[in-house]
Scaffold this active site. Structure first.
Site, PDB file in Angstrom:
ATOM      1  CB  CYS A 128      40.731  16.460 -25.963  1.00 42.51           C
ATOM      2  SG  CYS A 128      40.198  18.094 -25.383  1.00 42.51           S
ATOM      3  CG  HIS A 180      45.486  17.126 -26.018  1.00 40.67           C
ATOM      4  ND1 HIS A 180      44.900  16.911 -27.248  1.00 40.67           N
ATOM      5  CD2 HIS A 180      44.659  17.960 -25.346  1.00 40.67           C
ATOM      6  CE1 HIS A 180      43.757  17.598 -27.318  1.00 40.67           C
ATOM      7  NE2 HIS A 180      43.587  18.235 -26.179  1.00 40.67           N
ATOM      8  CD  GLU A 200      46.993  14.665 -29.030  1.00 43.83           C
ATOM      9  OE1 GLU A 200      47.020  14.117 -27.903  1.00 43.83           O
ATOM     10  OE2 GLU A 200      46.156  15.542 -29.340  1.00 43.83           O
TER      11      GLU A 200
END
Lengths: 43, 232
Positions: free
Chosen positions: B86, B203, B205
Site C-alpha cells: 500500500c 494488504h 498482512e
C-alpha cells in the site's frame, strides 16, 4: 494544479533563483511520471 | 532469517506486518525506524502501509527522502528482498525502485473493502507457492491506488512477466467493475526487473487469519519465507 511559493533570501540574481527553484521542482516537489512543473521568479 | 519492518512517521500497518512475521511466519523481526541506515542484519524488509509524513505533497513522496530509503535501495540493488504494501508500494514508486506511479482512485473516493486479485505470475520469490491464475481475497484501504505508467513501461512490465497481481472478479475475470481504483490493466502489484522488490496495493498482512475474513495473504509470506529458507 498545485503551487509552491518558496521564499529565497539573500543576494540571489534571477538566474540563480530560477536554477534553485527548478532544482527544487525536479528533485523534490514533482514526480516526473505524472507531473510537470513551471517556474516563475518574482523579485 | 530475519525481517525488518520500516517505520516512518505516519506508518500504521507496521504492527500488522510485525505480527504476521512473528506469529505466522515464526521468524525474528525488528521495527526499523526511518532514521536507521544499517539493514545489513536483515534478509527481507517490509515497507508497510499507512500515511507516511501525512501523505503531504503526494503519498510516499516525502518518505523517499528518509535516511533509510538510501539503504533500502542499496539493499535491493544487492539482491535483498523488499516488500512494499500500500503506502509502501507508493514509496517504492516515488523512490524509483519500481516504475510508474499511484494516483487518486478513479472515483476519487477512499476505498476500504475486500477485493479479489488474480495471481499473474508465480515466478517471484513472493508468489512461487501460489497457483498462477488463482484468486485471492485481500483487503484494500487507499485513496491513491490507481496505478499509472506510460506505454513503454507497461510493455516492459507485461513482456518481462512483472505484473504480479491484477484486480479481478470472484471467478478471476478482469472486469471494469472489479478494477475499483481504475489502475492501468487492472494492475494491483508489480515486481522489479530483478524480481526481488514487490509492491502491491492490497494488504496481504491483514489477510492471514480466517478471523479477519481471509487467510489468502498467508501464501505470499509463506513463499517469501520458503525463498529465504532455501537461501540460508
Amino acid at each position: 494544479m498545485e503551487f509552491a511559493k518558496p521564499l529565497m533570501e539573500g543576494s540571489l540574481d534571477e538566474a540563480r533563483a530560477r536554477e534553485l527553484a527548478e532544482r527544487m521542482g525536479r528533485d523534490v516537489l514533482s514526480n516526473p511520471v505524472i507531473e510537470d512543473f513551471r517556474v516563475e521568479v518574482e523579485s | 532469517m530475519k525481517f525488518g519492518v520500516i517505520v516512518f512517521p505516519g506508518s500504521n500497518c507496521d504492527h500488522d506486518a510485525y505480527h504476521v512475521i512473528s506469529k505466522h511466519v515464526g521468524q525474528p523481526v525488528d521495527f526499523v525506524w526511518h532514521r536507521e541506515t544499517d539493514l545489513s542484519t536483515y534478509d527481507a524488509v517490509i515497507i508497510p502501509g499507512g500515511f507516511s509524513y501525512g501523505d503531504y505533497l503526494r503519498a510516499g513522496a516525502l518518505a523517499r527522502f528518509s535516511p533509510v530509503m538510501a539503504s533500502v535501495r542499496e539493499f535491493a540493488d544487492g539482491g535483498g528482498f523488499v516488500l512494499g504494501i500500500c503506502n509502501g508500494f507508493q514509496i517504492l514508486c516515488e523512490s524509483g525502485l519500481l516504475p510508474g506511479a499511484l494516483i487518486r482512485n478513479r472515483e476519487l473516493h477512499f476505498i476500504c473493502r475486500h477485493v479479489n486479485v488474480r495471481v499473474e505470475t508465480t515466478e517471484t520469490p513472493f508468489t512461487h507457492e501460489l497457483r498462477a491464475g488463482s484468486v485471492l481475497s485481500l483487503p484494500i484501504a487507499h485513496a491513491e491506488g490507481n496505478y499509472v505508467c506510460d506505454d513503454e513501461t507497461y510493455a516492459e512490465l507485461a513482456g518481462e512477466d512483472r505484473v504480479v497481481f491484477r484486480y479481478c472478479d470472484a471467478r478471476g475475470e478482469l472486469t471494469e467493475e472489479s478494477n475499483l481504483n481504475g489502475s492501468r490493466a487492472a494492475i494491483a502489484g508489480i515486481c522489479s526487473r530483478g524480481r526481488n522488490v514487490l509492491g502491491l496495493m492490497p494488504h496481504p498482512e491483514r489477510a492471514c487469519e480466517e478471523l479477519l475474513g481471509s487467510a489468502d495473504g498467508s501464501g505470499l509470506f509463506r513463499s517469501l519465507s520458503a525463498t529465504l529458507a532455501a537461501l540460508a
